[in-house]
Design a protein around this motif. Structure first.
Motif: not given
Length: 274
Positions: A167-174, A199-203, A208-211
């Motif tokens: 959810t947007p809230e969880t993504v913002a929290l992460l 929540v690995r997918s959201a993480i 992103g593309d950072r290694d």
């Protein structure tokens, strides 16, 4: 009352957590040890554990262990970082004959994976302040100079228990937890709570593309459990189907839903007053 530990290889393995997070460990046990009977206890009525005192966690862990031993388990998996940090020493003292496996934030694999020498550790505040965790951090820091950037994640396990995985809230929290850690130069993130792999997918979306390498420890727990059972002569042979059963101090339908949606499994689940 302390129950006698059964020595039958056909006896089930007991796994417990404060909620659904331990299912991330159970899936590895189920995959690696497909012949084993499994009992899973979700302590949903008392979740989250991250805000509880060590004394409370010890008492509660012993209470749950007693319940699982009454169901005849031959081994116990504490599938919760917070309960492991607070209670595993006492559990082993209570049940010296019982194979017991806990989960710890993956500091060792994190230290082995980092190239920058900085490892971010996401966990509950209780896990990050446990004596066991801090001793391991200090030992590894002194041995190889790894810097561990500790990040408490209040509210994240709760979000997972509610099923709010992307959810947007969880993504913002992460994002609020992860960005400051990466800004300090960490190139490895340890998911130091059994809820966090869900929540690995959201993480991964935030990283992103950072290694950046993500470390979780369910696979290592299953391997250690297998070693202990083999050493005790308690591995269950194949031939007859293994059963999986769920118990919860909360709502049985909710745990059934999480078994199905997170693991694709459909065990019988019972709500119990423990």
């Amino acid at each position: 009352m302390t129950h006698l530990v059964p020595s039958s290889a056909d006896a089930p393995i007991g796994v417990f957590d404060s909620g659904v997070g331990g299912l991330s460990v159970l899936r590895h046990i189920h995959a690696q040890l497909p012949h084993e009977h499994l009992l899973y206890f979700a302590d949903a009525a008392y979740s989250p554990y991250g805000e509880k005192t060590d004394q409370w966690l010890v008492q509660r862990s012993v209470t749950i262990a007693e319940f699982l031993l009454a169901q005849g388990v031959k081994a116990l998996v504490v599938a919760c970082n917070t309960a492991t940090g607070a209670a595993i020493k006492e559990l082993r003292k209570h049940y010296p004959e019982l194979p017991i496996v806990g989960v710890e934030p993956g500091l060792k694999p994190g230290g082995a994976a980092t190239r920058s020498g900085k490892v971010g550790v996401m966990a509950t505040e209780a896990a990050l302040t446990s004596e066991k965790f801090l001793a391991l951090r200090d030992q590894l820091s002194q041995a190889n100079g790894t810097q561990f950037v500790l990040q408490g994640c209040p509210g994240l396990a709760d979000a997972v228990n509610r099923g709010e995985l992307e959810t947007p809230e969880t993504v913002a929290l992460l994002r609020g937890f992860i960005e400051p850690v990466l800004a300090q130069g960490a190139d490895t993130l340890v998911l130091g709570c059994t809820h966090y792999p869900f929540v690995r997918s959201a993480i991964e979306g935030i990283v992103g593309d950072r290694d950046v390498k993500l470390i979780e420890t369910g696979d290592a727990v299953a391997r250690q459990l297998s070693r202990l059972l083999e050493g005790a002569g308690l591995l269950r042979p194949g031939g007859t189907p293994a059963h999986l059963r769920g118990y919860t101090s909360g709502n049985a339908a909710e745990l059934q839903h999480w078994f199905a949606s997170l693991l694709g499994l459909h065990p019988q689940v019972e709500s119990v007053a423990v």
